[in-house]
Design a protein around this motif. Sequence first.
Motif, mmCIF file in Angstrom:
data_model
loop_
_atom_site.group_PDB
_atom_site.id
_atom_site.type_symbol
_atom_site.label_atom_id
_atom_site.label_comp_id
_atom_site.label_asym_id
_atom_site.label_seq_id
_atom_site.Cartn_x
_atom_site.Cartn_y
_atom_site.Cartn_z
ATOM 1 N N UNK A 295 -4.144 16.616 -11.916
ATOM 2 C CA UNK A 295 -5.266 16.751 -10.981
ATOM 3 C C UNK A 295 -5.410 15.436 -10.245
ATOM 4 N N UNK A 296 -5.516 15.504 -8.951
ATOM 5 C CA UNK A 296 -5.798 14.322 -8.122
ATOM 6 C C UNK A 296 -6.392 14.836 -6.827
ATOM 7 N N UNK A 297 -6.876 13.931 -6.004
ATOM 8 C CA UNK A 297 -7.509 14.406 -4.765
ATOM 9 C C UNK A 297 -6.502 15.089 -3.853
ATOM 10 N N UNK A 298 -5.211 14.786 -4.024
ATOM 11 C CA UNK A 298 -4.189 15.475 -3.235
ATOM 12 C C UNK A 298 -3.636 16.688 -3.970
ATOM 13 N N UNK B 50 0.823 -1.203 0.000
ATOM 14 C CA UNK B 50 0.000 0.000 0.000
ATOM 15 C C UNK B 50 0.863 1.262 0.000
ATOM 16 N N UNK B 51 2.134 1.138 0.395
ATOM 17 C CA UNK B 51 3.031 2.285 0.507
ATOM 18 C C UNK B 51 3.819 2.424 -0.791
ATOM 19 N N UNK B 52 3.883 3.635 -1.318
ATOM 20 C CA UNK B 52 4.588 3.875 -2.573
ATOM 21 C C UNK B 52 6.098 3.665 -2.383
ATOM 22 N N UNK B 53 6.752 3.060 -3.364
ATOM 23 C CA UNK B 53 8.182 2.752 -3.220
ATOM 24 C C UNK B 53 9.069 3.976 -3.002
ATOM 25 N N UNK B 54 8.639 5.165 -3.446
ATOM 26 C CA UNK B 54 9.489 6.349 -3.286
ATOM 27 C C UNK B 54 9.411 6.953 -1.889
ATOM 28 N N UNK C 198 0.357 10.304 -0.367
ATOM 29 C CA UNK C 198 1.589 10.247 0.428
ATOM 30 C C UNK C 198 1.350 10.277 1.935
ATOM 31 N N UNK C 199 0.201 10.800 2.340
ATOM 32 C CA UNK C 199 -0.174 10.814 3.769
ATOM 33 C C UNK C 199 -1.182 9.698 3.942
#
Length: 543
Positions: free
Chosen positions: A528-531, A325-329, A438-439
């Motif tokens: 555009x994204x929700x973040x 679930x966590x992005x590799x970066x 990211x959060x």
Amino acid sequence: MKINSNLMFKTASVLTFAVILMFLFSPTAFAKIRFNVGFTTDQTLESPRANESWQYTAMGCAFWPVLYDQLWILGPAPDYKILPRLATHWETKDRKTWRFYLNKDANFHDGKPVTAHDVAFTMTYLPKSVPTFSAPDRQFDSLKVIDDYTIEFKLVAKLGGKYPPCYWMPILPSHIWESHKEDMQAFSNSKAVGSGPYKLKEFKSKQYVWFEANKEYWGGAPAVDELVYKAYGGQEALNLALKKGEVEMIGYFGIQPINVPDFQNDKNMKILVSDGIAMTWLTFNLHKPSPIQDLTVRKAIMHGINLNMVVDLVYQGYAKKVNSFIYPELPEYNPNLPEYDYNPEKAKQILEKAGYVDKDEDGIRNDPKSGKNMTFDLIVGSDWIDAIKTANLLKNHLKEIGVDVAVKALELDTYYSFVYAPTEDKWDFALGGEEPGPYADWIWELCRSHTGGGAGWNQSYYNNPRFDELLNKLIGETDLAKRKEYSFAMQQMIAEELPYGIILRPDIIDPVRTDRFEGYVQTMGGVVAWINPWTFFNIRPIK
């Protein structure tokens, strides 16, 4: 010849006045700078009402962040800094009690000041009426208005990490919403008065949303006069509108890889490719009595999927394989997770060893307990074109290892009612995903033990008290090294026990028009994204 100077003056005056009139009534005179954004009809809003559609539709995620301010906001990639918004700053000693100090220059669109009373009102009533706005960082023991521009929150539990509470939350004007506080979703909100950089000018259900710049915005007026979200009947019509210049960009999700050549050679366009924000996974129903409950079967399924083929055929290379679930970066990502590489022979060996053999020689293995064929229902949303293609490839891959899959494409409301009710046993595994961002502490709620009463977001009926313990520690931990330790352990647990098999992260491909505007801002998830409302805040005409 004598020249009549008076006549010359009068003639010149008439000509000057005529020129002024032509300028005033010219269609380009004082033309407003309008930035048009396209959506497909199924992504649009039916109304400005405050409800789940503000979070669960593409237009909704782009709608309220330009109308309403938040206390704080995530900055753009790659840093995702914590930036003040309505709050100029905040303080805490124990990360349980927080004091926010508001900008004294902020006003709502109707001229009334934004105060701590509006913040307290929103935090009290919006999560009750619209549960999707409820989260651990908005669960309070108490809310205290210190003065008009200072508010104190005491959380139920200490908030760990580096972020303050109350993220992704529109601050509503209490003087408008007060009489609707017990059922906010019932309020028409036709004027949508907020304090953000844009005001609502006109709303046509599933057709368009027309905003105008808030010239008195406390944070500085936008560089465009109008922002318009337009609806088109489908992706093909939307792509054509972009090519023709009816819109400057697509509002969410970008284009499919197959459409990239349509925009590549257009001198007025630029194609921006961003890391995706969405993670795609298989959710295994651990409640339904079936071989899916056997971990060895889940591992065999994961080894039986040719993800390289999915990336190549479905996404034409515009996707990445993932396992968490966590992005590799991000620093919280665990790089040492077990890999379920494509290995059909290994998958067959796993199943053989566990007793799943094809006794009746029909090509499908049999469950050693029931003797029935291993046939599973795989559900997917009917609107998700790439997901349906992926599901059908998975069906073919798993048939090679003796597992039969029936792909069922469900209307989205039905799909979600199924996946969030695993106890109804209407499916064996599901193909879906989410956009953690990211959060991403909230995404782990999908793994919090399922109580059997429809609680929470757990789709798989996964139950593990040890995981719950780690999650609770993570949420409250302030030491970043310890948080990383908990995060690593949780990722390891999910990767080993497989309530979810996390598989893909599709890229976002955004063709944007560069002949009239500049200032597009990329984050994970595209322009555009929700973040990411930053494109709308930053866009400006080319001079």
